[in-house]
Enzyme design. Structure first.
Site, PDB file in Angstrom:
ATOM      1  N   PRO A 155       1.065  -1.019   0.117  1.00 21.83           N
ATOM      2  CA  PRO A 155       0.202  -0.038  -0.043  1.00 21.83           C
ATOM      3  C   PRO A 155       1.014   1.227  -0.099  1.00 21.83           C
ATOM      4  O   PRO A 155       1.942   1.387   0.826  1.00 21.83           O
ATOM      5  CB  PRO A 155      -0.860  -0.564   1.189  1.00 21.83           C
ATOM      6  CG  PRO A 155      -0.616  -1.540   1.379  1.00 21.83           C
ATOM      7  CD  PRO A 155       0.840  -1.889   1.160  1.00 21.83           C
ATOM      8  N   GLU A 156       0.582   2.144  -1.081  1.00 22.32           N
ATOM      9  CA  GLU A 156       1.174   3.670  -0.969  1.00 22.32           C
ATOM     10  C   GLU A 156       0.395   4.420  -0.270  1.00 22.32           C
ATOM     11  O   GLU A 156      -0.613   4.571   0.343  1.00 22.32           O
ATOM     12  CB  GLU A 156       1.640   3.447  -2.790  1.00 22.32           C
ATOM     13  CG  GLU A 156       2.333   2.914  -2.865  1.00 22.32           C
ATOM     14  CD  GLU A 156       2.643   3.466  -4.381  1.00 22.32           C
ATOM     15  OE1 GLU A 156       2.860   4.272  -4.396  1.00 22.32           O
ATOM     16  OE2 GLU A 156       3.167   1.835  -5.167  1.00 22.32           O
TER      17      GLU A 156
END
Length: 281
Positions: free
Chosen positions: A2-3
């Site tokens: 996840p960014e």
């Protein structure tokens, strides 16, 4: 992994689920996720109440009474969900759980077991957590300036993609958004960072800010297993132009998107729109 847009979406969805809930028990079947150890985490957090959730880069900062903050990094596959009944069976890959006074339970799932949680005194996280201590500005116009970005790029001969993936340059940019930003700015991912012209630095700066904002608005990108704290997928995957599109036509010029490795990371780009660096660079 996840960014920033995905972590921000988790923050927003998680806040409403846990704010005001008091912890009465904590458990784990994989204690390595709890960097302070289960006994210490129980000592600090049982009896405390969640008051909100903040974010810095890709880190979640879960605020509690008693002056404590639970710093959580999801790494590759970490996810949170709220079970309304703590006695309901744990889903596969559930490794940490926080049982609440109202009978519900916050569960952390992680198939890779790479995620980590630290309990620190609120306000000390930027000192206590090394990744936060060295983190660059958030990718918003009020924090992330062209002047600062330009100064950082001027110090590096490394490929521009590797530099913007460095969290000390700008917070929260990962592989997906690096590829998309470089395509929008028409910059080849292997260009030495210090070879960018002022106009190119500005284009890339603006592209990073815009793409991050667009993805947050669409609740992030689901290309593998990402879901938010409500179990919902993101929507920005439908807007991706180059990431995961190798072999398909570039929507700007029609040239086929290519995939290479830059700094060990799979990298997507258009060889026509994003001109390769010359040997002189």
């Amino acid at each position: 992994m996840p960014e920033l847009p995905e972590v921000e979406t988790v923050r927003r969805t998680l806040t409403g689920l846990i704010k005001g809930k008091q912890i009465v028990a904590i458990g784990t079947d994989w204690e390595a996720i709890l960097r302070d150890g289960l006994d210490e985490v129980r000592e600090r957090l049982v009896g405390q109440t969640f008051t909100g959730v903040d974010r810095r880069g890709k880190y979640l900062l879960l605020r509690l009474t008693g002056g404590w903050t639970l710093v959580s990094h999801l790494r590759m596959e970490g996810k949170y969900m709220l079970a309304t009944d703590h006695e309901s069976p744990h889903a596969r890959w559930t490794h940490v759980w926080f049982t609440f006074a109202d009978g519900s339970e916050l569960r952390y799932m992680d198939s890779r077991k790479f995620g980590r949680m630290n309990v620190v005194r609120t306000g000390t996280e930027n000192v206590a957590i090394s990744g936060l201590a060295s983190m660059g500005p958030e990718p918003v116009a009020t924090d992330f300036t062209v002047a600062d970005f330009s100064a950082k790029l001027a110090k590096h001969k490394k490929a521009i993609k590797s530099v913007i993936l460095d969290q000390s340059t700008v917070a929260g940019v990962g592989n997906i958004y690096a590829d998309e930003s470089l395509w929008r700015a028409r910059i080849h991912p292997e260009r030495p960072a210090n070879s960018l012209t002022p106009a190119e630095v500005t284009r890339l700066h603006d592209a990073i800010i815009a793409i991050m904002a667009e993805s947050i608005k669409l609740r992030g990108t689901t290309v593998h297993s990402y879901v938010d704290a409500q179990g919902k997928q993101g929507g920005f995957q439908d807007r991706l132009v180059v990431y995961g599109h190798q072999g398909t036509p570039c929507p700007r010029c029609g040239t086929k998107i290519e995939k290479i490795k830059v700094g060990g990371r799979g990298t997507h780009f258009c060889p026509h729109c994003q001109v390769a660096p010359t040997s002189a660079e």
